[in-house]
Design a protein around this motif. Structure first.
Motif, mmCIF file in Angstrom:
data_model
loop_
_atom_site.group_PDB
_atom_site.id
_atom_site.type_symbol
_atom_site.label_atom_id
_atom_site.label_comp_id
_atom_site.label_asym_id
_atom_site.label_seq_id
_atom_site.Cartn_x
_atom_site.Cartn_y
_atom_site.Cartn_z
ATOM 1 N N PHE A 68 0.848 -1.184 0.000
ATOM 2 C CA PHE A 68 0.000 0.000 0.000
ATOM 3 C C PHE A 68 0.889 1.242 0.000
ATOM 4 C CE2 PHE A 68 -2.917 -3.083 1.923
ATOM 5 C CZ PHE A 68 -4.088 -2.809 1.230
ATOM 6 N N ALA B 9 0.348 3.740 1.971
ATOM 7 C CA ALA B 9 0.295 4.308 3.324
ATOM 8 C C ALA B 9 -0.028 3.188 4.311
ATOM 9 C CB ALA B 9 -0.777 5.403 3.393
ATOM 10 N N GLU C 149 -1.967 0.697 6.519
ATOM 11 C CA GLU C 149 -3.234 0.090 6.112
ATOM 12 C C GLU C 149 -3.405 -1.298 6.719
ATOM 13 O OE1 GLU C 149 -6.302 0.249 5.400
ATOM 14 O OE2 GLU C 149 -6.066 1.389 3.546
ATOM 15 N N ALA D 228 -6.616 3.128 1.405
ATOM 16 C CA ALA D 228 -5.352 3.527 0.778
ATOM 17 C C ALA D 228 -5.193 2.776 -0.548
ATOM 18 C CB ALA D 228 -4.175 3.211 1.699
#
Length: 135
Positions: free
Chosen positions: A33, A35, A37, A122
């Protein structure tokens, strides 16, 4: 069942899963991802028109630890008419955090679509997702 998918955008959706499989196996290889997550999975019995409640299939992935690998087993058929499908994740984050908490999906009928996405929505940033069927 089909080819490997490189995740991008906010979700990975696999539809038109043929009937006749007792179990489905989702193989995750360094799915990343952009960010922090938590990866979750949703199943459908109407080819993705709607999905059962999402179940987590990874530990929370913090900043800088944004990939997950492993295998998720899904009971695809409903021979007993129980309307409950066991989903058993065996995943591990890039930091070595294991996740293996089984969940139940409350659906009636054969699973013919799955959706992978993040709890916080995300976007994905690479990796590989494969779907295998067990007859």
């Amino acid at each position: 069942i089909g080819s490997a998918v490189t995740p991008s955008g906010a979700s990975v959706i696999i539809t038109s899963i043929p009937a006749g499989y007792k179990q489905l196996a989702v193989r995750l290889s360094r799915v990343e991802f952009v960010a922090a997550e938590t990866l979750q999975l949703k199943v459908s019995v109407n080819n993705g028109s709607s999905y059962a409640t999402a179940v987590p299939i990874s530990a929370a992935l913090g900043s800088g630890i944004v990939d997950v690998s492993g295998l998720v087993i899904i009971d695809a058929a409903d021979p007993a008419g129980t309307y409950k499908r066991t989903i058993i994740p065996h995943t591990v984050s890039g930091a070595g955090t294991a996740f293996d908490t089984p969940s139940l999906a409350d659906v009636s009928g054969n699973i013919d679509a799955i959706r992978l996405d993040g709890v916080a929505s995300a976007n994905f940033d690479g990796g590989k997702v494969e779907l295998w069927g067990i007859k």
